[in-house]
Design a protein around this motif. Structure first.
Motif, PDB file in Angstrom:
ATOM      1  N   PRO A  64       0.522  -1.311  -0.080  1.00 32.66           N
ATOM      2  CA  PRO A  64      -0.189  -0.039   0.208  1.00 32.66           C
ATOM      3  C   PRO A  64       1.003   1.329  -0.074  1.00 32.66           C
ATOM      4  O   PRO A  64       1.897   1.181   0.771  1.00 32.66           O
ATOM      5  CB  PRO A  64      -0.998   0.115   1.298  1.00 32.66           C
ATOM      6  CG  PRO A  64      -0.139  -0.952   2.208  1.00 32.66           C
ATOM      7  CD  PRO A  64       0.924  -2.131   0.977  1.00 32.66           C
ATOM      8  N   ARG A  65       0.211   2.519  -0.727  1.00 35.42           N
ATOM      9  CA  ARG A  65       0.534   3.301  -0.867  1.00 35.42           C
ATOM     10  C   ARG A  65       0.455   4.350   0.620  1.00 35.42           C
ATOM     11  O   ARG A  65      -0.625   4.088   0.916  1.00 35.42           O
ATOM     12  CB  ARG A  65       0.247   4.624  -2.193  1.00 35.42           C
ATOM     13  CG  ARG A  65       1.001   4.166  -2.595  1.00 35.42           C
ATOM     14  CD  ARG A  65       2.802   3.118  -3.580  1.00 35.42           C
ATOM     15  NE  ARG A  65       3.726   4.520  -2.578  1.00 35.42           N
ATOM     16  CZ  ARG A  65       3.682   5.235  -4.206  1.00 35.42           C
ATOM     17  NH1 ARG A  65       4.016   4.933  -4.814  1.00 35.42           N
ATOM     18  NH2 ARG A  65       4.596   6.573  -3.698  1.00 35.42           N
ATOM     19  N   VAL A  66       1.062   5.259   1.676  1.00 39.49           N
ATOM     20  CA  VAL A  66       0.583   6.021   2.440  1.00 39.49           C
ATOM     21  C   VAL A  66       0.177   7.884   1.629  1.00 39.49           C
ATOM     22  O   VAL A  66       1.535   8.188   0.774  1.00 39.49           O
ATOM     23  CB  VAL A  66       1.315   6.010   3.216  1.00 39.49           C
ATOM     24  CG1 VAL A  66       1.168   4.432   3.954  1.00 39.49           C
ATOM     25  CG2 VAL A  66       2.766   6.297   3.926  1.00 39.49           C
ATOM     26  N   LEU A  67       0.010   8.239   3.102  1.00 35.43           N
ATOM     27  CA  LEU A  67       0.376   9.679   2.510  1.00 35.43           C
ATOM     28  C   LEU A  67      -0.274  10.521   1.479  1.00 35.43           C
ATOM     29  O   LEU A  67       0.177  11.073   0.209  1.00 35.43           O
ATOM     30  CB  LEU A  67       1.052  10.478   2.994  1.00 35.43           C
ATOM     31  CG  LEU A  67       2.198  10.342   4.165  1.00 35.43           C
ATOM     32  CD1 LEU A  67       3.178  10.687   4.823  1.00 35.43           C
ATOM     33  CD2 LEU A  67       0.722  10.544   5.396  1.00 35.43           C
ATOM     34  N   ARG A  68      -1.305   9.710   0.838  1.00 33.68           N
ATOM     35  CA  ARG A  68      -2.593   9.815  -0.419  1.00 33.68           C
ATOM     36  C   ARG A  68      -3.208  10.850  -0.839  1.00 33.68           C
ATOM     37  O   ARG A  68      -3.738  10.752  -1.376  1.00 33.68           O
ATOM     38  CB  ARG A  68      -1.730   8.951  -1.522  1.00 33.68           C
ATOM     39  CG  ARG A  68      -0.736   7.388  -1.235  1.00 33.68           C
ATOM     40  CD  ARG A  68      -0.254   8.083  -2.219  1.00 33.68           C
ATOM     41  NE  ARG A  68      -0.799   6.863  -3.845  1.00 33.68           N
ATOM     42  CZ  ARG A  68       0.037   7.074  -4.719  1.00 33.68           C
ATOM     43  NH1 ARG A  68       1.072   7.252  -4.732  1.00 33.68           N
ATOM     44  NH2 ARG A  68      -0.582   6.599  -5.764  1.00 33.68           N
ATOM     45  N   GLY A  69      -3.843  11.107   0.161  1.00 37.54           N
ATOM     46  CA  GLY A  69      -4.723  12.210   0.440  1.00 37.54           C
ATOM     47  C   GLY A  69      -6.363  11.302  -0.013  1.00 37.54           C
ATOM     48  O   GLY A  69      -7.012  11.905  -0.295  1.00 37.54           O
ATOM     49  N   VAL A  70      -6.495   9.649   0.366  1.00 35.00           N
ATOM     50  CA  VAL A  70      -7.658   9.540  -0.042  1.00 35.00           C
ATOM     51  C   VAL A  70      -8.091   9.065   1.141  1.00 35.00           C
ATOM     52  O   VAL A  70      -8.013   7.917   2.178  1.00 35.00           O
ATOM     53  CB  VAL A  70      -6.794   8.308  -0.795  1.00 35.00           C
ATOM     54  CG1 VAL A  70      -8.501   7.261  -1.271  1.00 35.00           C
ATOM     55  CG2 VAL A  70      -6.397   8.056  -2.483  1.00 35.00           C
ATOM     56  N   ALA A 357      -5.241   0.835   0.432  1.00 33.98           N
ATOM     57  CA  ALA A 357      -3.336   0.797  -0.825  1.00 33.98           C
ATOM     58  C   ALA A 357      -3.538   1.906  -1.071  1.00 33.98           C
ATOM     59  O   ALA A 357      -2.248   2.338  -1.543  1.00 33.98           O
ATOM     60  CB  ALA A 357      -3.871   0.105  -1.412  1.00 33.98           C
ATOM     61  N   GLY A 358      -4.317   2.684  -0.741  1.00 32.11           N
ATOM     62  CA  GLY A 358      -3.441   4.634  -0.756  1.00 32.11           C
ATOM     63  C   GLY A 358      -3.899   4.701  -2.403  1.00 32.11           C
ATOM     64  O   GLY A 358      -3.593   5.924  -3.093  1.00 32.11           O
ATOM     65  N   CYS A 359      -5.356   4.437  -2.685  1.00 32.49           N
ATOM     66  CA  CYS A 359      -5.333   4.203  -4.322  1.00 32.49           C
ATOM     67  C   CYS A 359      -6.578   5.901  -4.714  1.00 32.49           C
ATOM     68  O   CYS A 359      -7.795   5.342  -4.062  1.00 32.49           O
ATOM     69  CB  CYS A 359      -5.324   3.264  -4.949  1.00 32.49           C
ATOM     70  SG  CYS A 359      -4.268   1.519  -5.158  1.00 32.49           S
ATOM     71  N   ALA A 360      -6.842   6.266  -5.244  1.00 30.51           N
ATOM     72  CA  ALA A 360      -7.550   7.360  -5.467  1.00 30.51           C
ATOM     73  C   ALA A 360      -8.851   6.363  -6.770  1.00 30.51           C
ATOM     74  O   ALA A 360      -9.784   6.786  -6.751  1.00 30.51           O
ATOM     75  CB  ALA A 360      -7.865   8.533  -5.900  1.00 30.51           C
ATOM     76  N   ASP A 361      -8.328   5.472  -6.858  1.00 29.25           N
ATOM     77  CA  ASP A 361      -9.289   5.211  -8.202  1.00 29.25           C
ATOM     78  C   ASP A 361      -8.606   3.828  -8.968  1.00 29.25           C
ATOM     79  O   ASP A 361      -7.318   3.476  -8.616  1.00 29.25           O
ATOM     80  CB  ASP A 361      -9.655   6.118  -9.566  1.00 29.25           C
ATOM     81  CG  ASP A 361      -8.710   6.804 -10.309  1.00 29.25           C
ATOM     82  OD1 ASP A 361      -7.489   5.841  -9.812  1.00 29.25           O
ATOM     83  OD2 ASP A 361      -8.845   7.382 -10.496  1.00 29.25           O
ATOM     84  N   PRO A 362      -9.104   2.695  -9.972  1.00 23.30           N
ATOM     85  CA  PRO A 362      -8.546   1.633 -10.050  1.00 23.30           C
ATOM     86  C   PRO A 362      -7.052   2.026 -10.834  1.00 23.30           C
ATOM     87  O   PRO A 362      -6.724   0.897 -10.684  1.00 23.30           O
ATOM     88  CB  PRO A 362      -9.756   0.934 -10.702  1.00 23.30           C
ATOM     89  CG  PRO A 362     -11.303   0.934 -10.323  1.00 23.30           C
ATOM     90  CD  PRO A 362     -10.991   2.998  -9.958  1.00 23.30           C
TER      91      PRO A 362
END
Length: 374
Positions: A64-70, A357-362
């Motif tokens: 997962p990604r972090v600090l992505r504002g999601v 996972a820090g994802c704004a979309d697919p």
């Protein structure tokens, strides 16, 4: 199977209320006749590929990604040029009236409500015209028949019914040896028919014989056993619809599918129901994605059970997934309402997986890194 036995309609779904697609399996098994459960649940041979599908997905760890504002991701995605609520389609599955009297009509209606495509099987127990009348977005799945005139007729009917894509299944030169069906001498009850075929063409499917799968006998009689790339090119020349080739595992075949005009390939081992010993789809998916290099879309099926699996598939390079058995469980357990609940759960799980996972979309999920654990 005892002649005329079908599951009772609209049994209540599991109590407490299901929290995942897996929660529908127990109620489905409770309501279905044992041989019908085996038909739905089983694979081919020793069922090693069936089990491998699940193991392979469980081994895919997503970083997962972090600090992505999601906070609230967008789950919508495009498949074959159209927009849907999530990158998911309901897989083609035969004879759905085996598990619930409303069969394909209920599952298609649930797909419509969830805003995802419904893939209608050649061996549907409701006609393609009736399925289209549910208002669902319908992709028609074609099994290649010995009678090419019937193939052409099915194509015309799919076009006339308003289907938006054509999915040709290419991994059934013969039906895989499904030992549970052989042990059960499994046959389809007479009131469940292959509604897209001419009357009487599915007679062998209804004939119970000790030590024989009636479905295998039937498909051996009506399916063409030697489909070639030339046949696929013939098909491409007869339709302007997006063409999906389902049942690809070798990257070399994916490249040949692109050359023949495919708009998408489905990395699939038929849910572990064809060649036992074939690789798990999650294992081979990255090779296929690399081989086609965005020249066509790549979808995954076989083993998908929850929203995290959708995330895993995207992180491995797929554009989307097809979900199969869990939708039959939900249909058996609760009819259309059960199927609607299952798809709503899947959508919620996928949304949560994207957020975690820090994802704004697919599309962002396709940029995630994965590690194969174990």
């Amino acid at each position: 199977m005892v002649e005329g036995v079908l599951p009772k309609p609209d049994l209540p779904v599991a109590q407490p209320l299901p929290a995942s697609l897996a929660d529908f399996a127990g109620p489905a098994r409770a309501v279905l006749p044992p041989d019908v459960w085996d038909y739905v649940d089983g694979g081919s041979g020793a069922e090693t590929t069936l089990a491998a599908n699940r193991r392979a997905l469980d081994r895919v760890a997503v970083l997962p990604r972090v600090l992505r504002g999601v906070h609230t991701p967008r789950t919508g995605a495009r498949l074959l040029g159209a927009s849907y609520a999530m990158p998911v389609a309901v897989a083609p599955m035969a004879y759905q009236r085996l598990v619930h009297p409303d069969g394909e009509l209920a599952l298609a209606a649930a797909a419509r409500a969830a805003d995802v495509p419904y893939v209608a099987s050649t061996l549907s127990s409701v006609s393609i015209e009736q399925i289209a009348q549910t208002g669902a977005t319908v992709w028609f799945q074609l099994y290649w028949l010995r009678d090419r005139g019937l193939v052409a007729d099915l194509l015309e009917r799919a076009h006339a019914a308003g289907c938006t894509a054509l999915t040709v299944t290419v991994d059934v030169p013969i039906l895989g040896p499904r030992r549970r069906d052989v042990r059960n001498a499994f046959a389809i009850p007479p009131q469940v028919v292959a509604a897209n075929l001419p009357a009487g063409r599915d007679g062998l499917a209804h004939t119970a014989t000790p030590g024989v799968s009636a479905i295998a006998a039937h498909t051996g009689e009506v399916f063409a056993p030697a489909l070639t790339w030339a046949d696929l090119e013939w098909l491409r020349g007869r339709t302007a619809l997006p063409l999906v080739v389902k049942g690809v595992l070798d990257a070399r075949d994916a490249e040949l599918a692109v050359a023949a005009g495919a708009d998408a390939v489905v990395v699939s081992n038929h849910g572990g129901r064809q060649l036992d010993g074939a690789p798990a789809t999650a294992t081979i998916l990255p090779e296929v994605v690399a081989a086609v290099a965005d020249r066509c879309e790549v979808l995954l099926d076989s083993g998908v059970r929850d929203g995290v699996d959708v995330l895993r598939a995207l992180a491995l390079g797929a554009r989307g997934v097809l979900v199969g058995r869990p939708m039959l469980w939900a249909l058996a357990a609760g009819g259309e309402a059960g199927a609607r609940t299952a798809l709503a759960l899947l959508a919620g799980e996928f949304r949560d997986a994207l957020a975690l996972a820090g994802c704004a979309d697919p599309e962002a999920a396709r940029e995630l890194r994965v590690i194969r654990e174990g």
